[in-house]
Design a protein around this motif. Structure first.
Motif, PDB file in Angstrom:
ATOM      1  N   SER A   1       0.892  -1.331  -0.032  1.00  0.00           N
ATOM      2  CA  SER A   1       0.154   0.207   0.074  1.00  0.00           C
ATOM      3  C   SER A   1       0.779   1.044   0.124  1.00  0.00           C
ATOM      4  O   SER A   1       0.699   2.275  -0.645  1.00  0.00           O
ATOM      5  CB  SER A   1      -1.035   0.058   1.372  1.00  0.00           C
ATOM      6  N   TRP A   2       1.860   1.181   0.776  1.00  0.00           N
ATOM      7  CA  TRP A   2       2.915   2.311   1.134  1.00  0.00           C
ATOM      8  C   TRP A   2       3.526   2.685  -0.616  1.00  0.00           C
ATOM      9  O   TRP A   2       3.648   3.890  -0.795  1.00  0.00           O
ATOM     10  CB  TRP A   2       3.966   2.013   1.898  1.00  0.00           C
TER      11      TRP A   2
ATOM     12  N   VAL B   1      -6.716   1.987   5.702  1.00  0.00           N
ATOM     13  CA  VAL B   1      -5.942   2.896   4.799  1.00  0.00           C
ATOM     14  C   VAL B   1      -5.095   1.998   4.036  1.00  0.00           C
ATOM     15  O   VAL B   1      -4.923   1.995   2.758  1.00  0.00           O
ATOM     16  CB  VAL B   1      -5.104   3.998   5.655  1.00  0.00           C
ATOM     17  N   ALA B   2      -4.364   0.924   4.555  1.00  0.00           N
ATOM     18  CA  ALA B   2      -3.471  -0.049   3.940  1.00  0.00           C
ATOM     19  C   ALA B   2      -4.124  -1.070   3.290  1.00  0.00           C
ATOM     20  O   ALA B   2      -3.430  -1.913   2.371  1.00  0.00           O
ATOM     21  CB  ALA B   2      -2.203  -0.449   4.722  1.00  0.00           C
ATOM     22  N   GLY B   3      -5.298  -1.536   3.325  1.00  0.00           N
ATOM     23  CA  GLY B   3      -6.202  -2.312   2.749  1.00  0.00           C
ATOM     24  C   GLY B   3      -5.540  -3.854   3.382  1.00  0.00           C
ATOM     25  O   GLY B   3      -5.433  -4.836   2.563  1.00  0.00           O
TER      26      GLY B   3
ATOM     27  N   ASP C   1      -1.899   8.894   2.811  1.00  0.00           N
ATOM     28  CA  ASP C   1      -3.069   8.469   3.827  1.00  0.00           C
ATOM     29  C   ASP C   1      -2.571   7.251   4.576  1.00  0.00           C
ATOM     30  O   ASP C   1      -2.439   7.292   6.010  1.00  0.00           O
ATOM     31  CB  ASP C   1      -3.964   7.728   2.946  1.00  0.00           C
ATOM     32  N   VAL C   2      -1.386   6.468   4.191  1.00  0.00           N
ATOM     33  CA  VAL C   2      -0.744   5.142   5.063  1.00  0.00           C
ATOM     34  C   VAL C   2       0.103   6.203   5.967  1.00  0.00           C
ATOM     35  O   VAL C   2       0.204   6.056   7.223  1.00  0.00           O
ATOM     36  CB  VAL C   2       0.004   4.381   4.229  1.00  0.00           C
TER      37      VAL C   2
ATOM     38  N   LYS D   1      -0.671   7.162  -4.760  1.00  0.00           N
ATOM     39  CA  LYS D   1      -1.847   7.702  -4.388  1.00  0.00           C
ATOM     40  C   LYS D   1      -2.339   7.314  -2.905  1.00  0.00           C
ATOM     41  O   LYS D   1      -2.993   8.000  -2.213  1.00  0.00           O
ATOM     42  CB  LYS D   1      -3.129   6.987  -5.460  1.00  0.00           C
ATOM     43  N   ASP D   2      -1.748   6.223  -2.354  1.00  0.00           N
ATOM     44  CA  ASP D   2      -2.190   6.035  -1.306  1.00  0.00           C
ATOM     45  C   ASP D   2      -1.026   6.204  -0.088  1.00  0.00           C
ATOM     46  O   ASP D   2      -1.527   6.337   1.174  1.00  0.00           O
ATOM     47  CB  ASP D   2      -2.476   4.263  -1.077  1.00  0.00           C
ATOM     48  N   ARG D   3       0.078   6.607  -0.501  1.00  0.00           N
ATOM     49  CA  ARG D   3       1.068   6.819   0.429  1.00  0.00           C
ATOM     50  C   ARG D   3       0.769   7.939   1.614  1.00  0.00           C
ATOM     51  O   ARG D   3       1.082   7.794   2.627  1.00  0.00           O
ATOM     52  CB  ARG D   3       2.435   7.108  -0.217  1.00  0.00           C
TER      53      ARG D   3
ATOM     54  N   GLU E   1       2.085   2.573  -3.510  1.00  0.00           N
ATOM     55  CA  GLU E   1       1.281   3.090  -4.362  1.00  0.00           C
ATOM     56  C   GLU E   1       1.177   4.717  -3.891  1.00  0.00           C
ATOM     57  O   GLU E   1       0.682   5.010  -3.099  1.00  0.00           O
ATOM     58  CB  GLU E   1      -0.057   2.456  -4.027  1.00  0.00           C
TER      59      GLU E   1
END
Length: 144
Positions: A38-39, A78-80, A47-48, A43-45, A41
């Motif tokens: 997840s980190w 957040v990290a799914g 938020d993580v 677009k998600d970093r 990505e």
């Protein structure tokens, strides 16, 4: 000391001989892999990172009741991240059963409640206090 043929997935007697120790390294590995995926990505970093920063604040400060669980759940969401579980092959189930049985044999030498059944006079004040002020029941925040 862990005498298992597969220490990374094992059940052994604790160092003081009064508790069992379950070791499942695969859960930690899977958790870190999911977090890093997840980190990675872009677009998600952010938020993580924000969720991890919030968790760090809770861990290093005086957390209110439920705050730690909420912060951990936020990171997981957040990290799914999946539920912390692993599949156990039949041969490993047999091995783990033998390990648990050996630990239980040692632990139950005090009876079915373990060391809590020892009635040493020095523990009388503690028993009286706990009778008047029982410890809160622990609840698992995850359901199967």
């Amino acid at each position: 000391m862990n005498h298992s043929s597969k220490p990374q997935q094992s059940f052994s007697l604790g160092a003081n001989g009064l508790h069992g120790v379950l070791r499942v390294d695969q859960i930690r590995t899977d958790t870190l892999m999911q977090l890093v995926q997840s980190w990675a990505e872009p677009k998600d970093r952010d938020d993580v990172i924000a969720a991890l920063d919030e968790l760090a604040e809770v861990v290093t400060g005086a957390a209110r009741e439920g705050e730690l669980d909420a912060a951990v759940e936020q990171v997981e969401d957040v990290a799914g991240m999946d539920t912390a579980q692993v599949e156990v092959r039949m041969s490993d189930v047999r091995r783990l059963l033998a390990e648990v049985s050996e630990v239980a044999r040692v632990l139950f030498r005090f009876g079915s409640k373990g060391a809590s059944e020892i009635r040493h006079p020095a523990m009388r004040a503690t028993r009286v206090h706990l009778a008047k002020n029982p410890l809160p029941e622990r609840s698992d925040r995850r359901s199967a």
